[in-house]
Design a protein around this motif. Structure first.
Motif, PDB file in Angstrom:
ATOM      1  N   GLN A  58       0.980  -1.562  -0.332  1.00  6.68           N
ATOM      2  CA  GLN A  58       0.326   0.086   0.211  1.00  6.68           C
ATOM      3  C   GLN A  58       0.532   1.608   0.517  1.00  6.68           C
ATOM      4  N   GLU A  59       0.578   2.408  -0.475  1.00  2.75           N
ATOM      5  CA  GLU A  59       0.975   3.689  -0.896  1.00  2.75           C
ATOM      6  C   GLU A  59      -0.246   4.843  -0.033  1.00  2.75           C
ATOM      7  N   LEU A  60       0.680   5.893   0.027  1.00  4.63           N
ATOM      8  CA  LEU A  60      -0.076   7.074   0.756  1.00  4.63           C
ATOM      9  C   LEU A  60      -0.061   7.866  -0.177  1.00  4.63           C
ATOM     10  N   ARG A  61      -1.294   8.932  -0.086  1.00  3.96           N
ATOM     11  CA  ARG A  61      -1.490  10.037  -0.872  1.00  3.96           C
ATOM     12  C   ARG A  61      -1.977  10.745   0.101  1.00  3.96           C
ATOM     13  N   ARG A  62      -1.385  12.192   0.229  1.00  2.00           N
ATOM     14  CA  ARG A  62      -1.454  13.155   0.818  1.00  2.00           C
ATOM     15  C   ARG A  62      -2.518  13.935   0.322  1.00  2.00           C
ATOM     16  N   LEU A  63      -3.066  15.004   0.757  1.00  2.00           N
ATOM     17  CA  LEU A  63      -3.972  15.988   0.480  1.00  2.00           C
ATOM     18  C   LEU A  63      -3.900  17.420   1.398  1.00  2.00           C
ATOM     19  N   ASP A  64      -4.058  18.355   1.138  1.00  2.00           N
ATOM     20  CA  ASP A  64      -3.907  19.759   1.970  1.00  2.00           C
ATOM     21  C   ASP A  64      -5.272  20.212   2.569  1.00  2.00           C
ATOM     22  N   ARG A  65      -6.134  20.195   4.070  1.00  2.00           N
ATOM     23  CA  ARG A  65      -6.672  19.994   4.239  1.00  2.00           C
ATOM     24  C   ARG A  65      -7.033  21.449   4.618  1.00  2.00           C
ATOM     25  N   ARG A  66      -6.278  22.283   3.991  1.00  2.00           N
ATOM     26  CA  ARG A  66      -5.951  23.786   4.522  1.00  2.00           C
ATOM     27  C   ARG A  66      -7.145  24.951   2.893  1.00  2.00           C
ATOM     28  N   LEU A  67      -7.119  25.916   3.056  1.00  2.00           N
ATOM     29  CA  LEU A  67      -7.546  26.614   1.708  1.00  2.00           C
ATOM     30  C   LEU A  67      -6.314  26.758   0.778  1.00  2.00           C
ATOM     31  N   LEU A  68      -6.302  26.456  -0.192  1.00  2.00           N
ATOM     32  CA  LEU A  68      -5.506  26.646  -1.255  1.00  2.00           C
ATOM     33  C   LEU A  68      -5.634  27.770  -2.325  1.00  2.00           C
ATOM     34  N   THR A  69      -4.649  28.342  -2.728  1.00  2.00           N
ATOM     35  CA  THR A  69      -4.954  29.267  -3.623  1.00  2.00           C
ATOM     36  C   THR A  69      -5.108  28.919  -5.215  1.00  2.00           C
ATOM     37  N   TRP A  70      -5.781  30.194  -5.725  1.00  2.00           N
ATOM     38  CA  TRP A  70      -5.117  29.702  -7.413  1.00  2.00           C
ATOM     39  C   TRP A  70      -5.102  31.051  -7.972  1.00  2.00           C
ATOM     40  N   GLU A  71      -3.650  31.329  -9.147  1.00  2.00           N
ATOM     41  CA  GLU A  71      -3.885  32.689  -9.033  1.00  2.00           C
ATOM     42  C   GLU A  71      -3.697  32.707 -10.343  1.00  2.00           C
ATOM     43  N   GLY A  72      -4.480  33.286 -11.162  1.00  2.00           N
ATOM     44  CA  GLY A  72      -4.945  33.331 -12.804  1.00  2.00           C
ATOM     45  C   GLY A  72      -3.675  34.227 -13.571  1.00  2.00           C
ATOM     46  N   ASP A  73      -3.486  34.013 -14.972  1.00  2.00           N
ATOM     47  CA  ASP A  73      -2.349  34.196 -15.538  1.00  2.00           C
ATOM     48  C   ASP A  73      -3.450  35.697 -16.192  1.00  2.00           C
ATOM     49  N   VAL A  74      -2.424  36.445 -16.133  1.00  2.00           N
ATOM     50  CA  VAL A  74      -3.128  38.292 -16.594  1.00  2.00           C
ATOM     51  C   VAL A  74      -3.852  38.030 -18.015  1.00  2.00           C
ATOM     52  N   GLU A  75      -4.253  37.904 -18.473  1.00  2.00           N
ATOM     53  CA  GLU A  75      -5.588  37.948 -19.909  1.00  2.00           C
ATOM     54  C   GLU A  75      -6.405  39.960 -20.032  1.00  2.00           C
ATOM     55  N   GLN A  76      -5.741  39.651 -21.438  1.00  2.00           N
ATOM     56  CA  GLN A  76      -6.419  40.956 -21.992  1.00  2.00           C
ATOM     57  C   GLN A  76      -7.670  40.982 -22.096  1.00  2.00           C
ATOM     58  N   ILE A  77      -8.623  41.166 -21.307  1.00  2.00           N
ATOM     59  CA  ILE A  77     -10.357  40.846 -21.756  1.00  2.00           C
ATOM     60  C   ILE A  77     -11.322  42.220 -22.321  1.00  2.00           C
ATOM     61  N   PRO A  78     -11.991  42.680 -22.868  1.00  2.00           N
ATOM     62  CA  PRO A  78     -12.362  43.398 -23.726  1.00  2.00           C
ATOM     63  C   PRO A  78     -13.833  43.383 -22.351  1.00  2.00           C
ATOM     64  N   THR A  79     -14.268  45.029 -21.924  1.00  2.00           N
ATOM     65  CA  THR A  79     -15.135  45.314 -21.422  1.00  2.00           C
ATOM     66  C   THR A  79     -16.107  45.349 -22.068  1.00  2.00           C
ATOM     67  N   LEU A  80     -17.399  45.573 -21.799  1.00  2.00           N
ATOM     68  CA  LEU A  80     -18.725  46.142 -22.460  1.00  2.00           C
ATOM     69  C   LEU A  80     -18.957  46.557 -23.735  1.00  2.00           C
ATOM     70  N   GLY A  81     -18.161  48.314 -22.413  1.00  2.00           N
ATOM     71  CA  GLY A  81     -17.645  49.559 -23.684  1.00  2.00           C
ATOM     72  C   GLY A  81     -16.554  49.653 -24.920  1.00  2.00           C
ATOM     73  N   ARG A  82     -15.968  48.172 -24.787  1.00  2.00           N
ATOM     74  CA  ARG A  82     -14.785  47.901 -25.751  1.00  2.00           C
ATOM     75  C   ARG A  82     -13.639  47.933 -25.241  1.00  2.00           C
ATOM     76  N   GLU A  83     -13.225  48.501 -24.142  1.00  2.00           N
ATOM     77  CA  GLU A  83     -12.036  48.990 -24.037  1.00  2.00           C
ATOM     78  C   GLU A  83     -11.659  47.628 -23.294  1.00  2.00           C
ATOM     79  N   PHE A  84      -9.781  47.324 -23.866  1.00  2.00           N
ATOM     80  CA  PHE A  84      -9.292  46.371 -23.609  1.00  2.00           C
ATOM     81  C   PHE A  84      -8.569  46.330 -22.344  1.00  2.00           C
ATOM     82  N   ILE A  85      -9.104  45.822 -21.115  1.00  2.00           N
ATOM     83  CA  ILE A  85      -7.719  45.603 -20.159  1.00  2.00           C
ATOM     84  C   ILE A  85      -7.056  43.996 -19.574  1.00  2.00           C
ATOM     85  N   LEU A  86      -6.201  44.343 -18.750  1.00  2.00           N
ATOM     86  CA  LEU A  86      -5.204  43.214 -18.324  1.00  2.00           C
ATOM     87  C   LEU A  86      -5.747  43.000 -16.445  1.00  2.00           C
TER      88      LEU A  86
END
Length: 316
Positions: A58-86
């Protein structure tokens, strides 16, 4: 004798290795699963302390019980007014169902990959349907607008709403709700979503600066308009009070002047009553002083009353 010692040492070594392979500990912030031949055995072990498993099998698989953080990548997205933001976002999540988590994504790297797909799509969808001011402002940001005078900047002269219908907190809540609907099948529970940073491309930055300037000018013009209105009100009250003071002063002056004229008339009356001839003589001399000058020529008839005192003096 030496062979017995060597055999005993080897036996002890095998026992230590076996115990080391069979024993394991679970920390306060961990949960663990025992895996045998690639299959999960039993439920997650969440009790901290020392635990045992079959060695080498048998082998062991450990998992974290604490809150984990996901960091997104910077994306260029248009707003409703067609202004592009990062923009980039961050998410806090936890492993709510460890068995389902291992069966679906296997580890935290797989979980981050799934969250990447889900959050990137949801963030792009929500941001592209929001106005720029709704992304960068809080929903409780307000400026108390007052009615303005004719000719002053009005509400429609500004290019940016002073109080957006929704703010960043509302947008984050919508993103969280939309993403939460996709992650339960992975044994993941999203706790919160935060828009971490918003930058503008050069063309949008110029638009934002122009909007900020126009907005601040509008607010400043409101304050100036209120100041001018208050100033006119104060000046009007001051002129009203000044006019009342002047009217009262004129009234009192007329009263004093009337009383003085009455006293003069009484004095003249008493003087005339004491010696009418002398009174007439004094008044005539005053008339001479006021009318006769160095370059004055008067023409009177010989029997004029005005000339009679001069005539009497010349006769003597």
């Amino acid at each position: 004798m030496s062979s017995k010692v060597a055999g005993l040492g080897a036996l002890i070594a095998v026992l230590l290795i076996t115990v080391y392979s069979a024993a394991f500990t679970v920390g306060e912030a961990e949960q663990a699963f025992i895996i045998q031949f690639g299959q999960l055995k039993g439920e997650a072990i969440t009790t901290p302390g020392l635990h045992w498993k079959w060695p080498f099998v048998q082998e062991l698989r450990r998992l974290d019980r604490r809150l984990l953080t996901w960091e997104g990548d910077v994306e260029q997205i248009p707003t409703l007014g067609r202004e592009f933001i990062l923009m980039d976002a961050t998410v806090h999540y936890r492993i709510a169902n460890p068995r389902l988590f291992l069966e679906s994504v296997r580890d935290e790297r797989g979980a981050r990959s799934r969250i990447d797909d889900i959050l990137n799509a949801v963030v792009r969808d929500k941001v592209s349907g929001a106005k720029l001011e709704e992304i960068i402002r809080s929903s409780d940001w307000q400026v108390h607008a007052h009615p303005l005078e004719d000719g002053i900047v009005t509400e429609r002269d500004t290019t940016m709403d002073l109080a957006p219908r929704r703010g960043r907190q509302e947008l984050e809540r919508e993103i969280l709700e939309a993403a939460q609907a996709h992650v339960p099948s992975y044994g993941i529970e999203l706790q919160d979503v935060h828009i971490k940073r918003v930058n503008y491309i050069d063309s949008v930055r110029q638009q934002v600066e122009s909007r900020i300037i126009a907005e601040r000018q509008s607010i400043a013009e409101r304050f100036r308009s209120e100041g001018r209105g208050r100033s006119e009100e104060i000046l009007g009250e001051m002129q009203k009070e000044l006019q009342a003071i002047r009217s009262e002063a004129v009234r009192k002056a007329e009263e004093i002047r009337g009383a003085a004229d009455a006293q003069v008339t009484q004095i003249y009356g008493r003087t005339y009553g004491q010696d009418a001839e002398f009174y007439g003589f004094l008044k005539t001399l005053e008339a001479y002083r006021q009318t006769v000058g160095a370059n004055t020529s008067l023409m009177f008839s010989a029997n004029s009353d005005f000339y009679r005192y001069l005539e009497s003096v010349r006769g003597k």
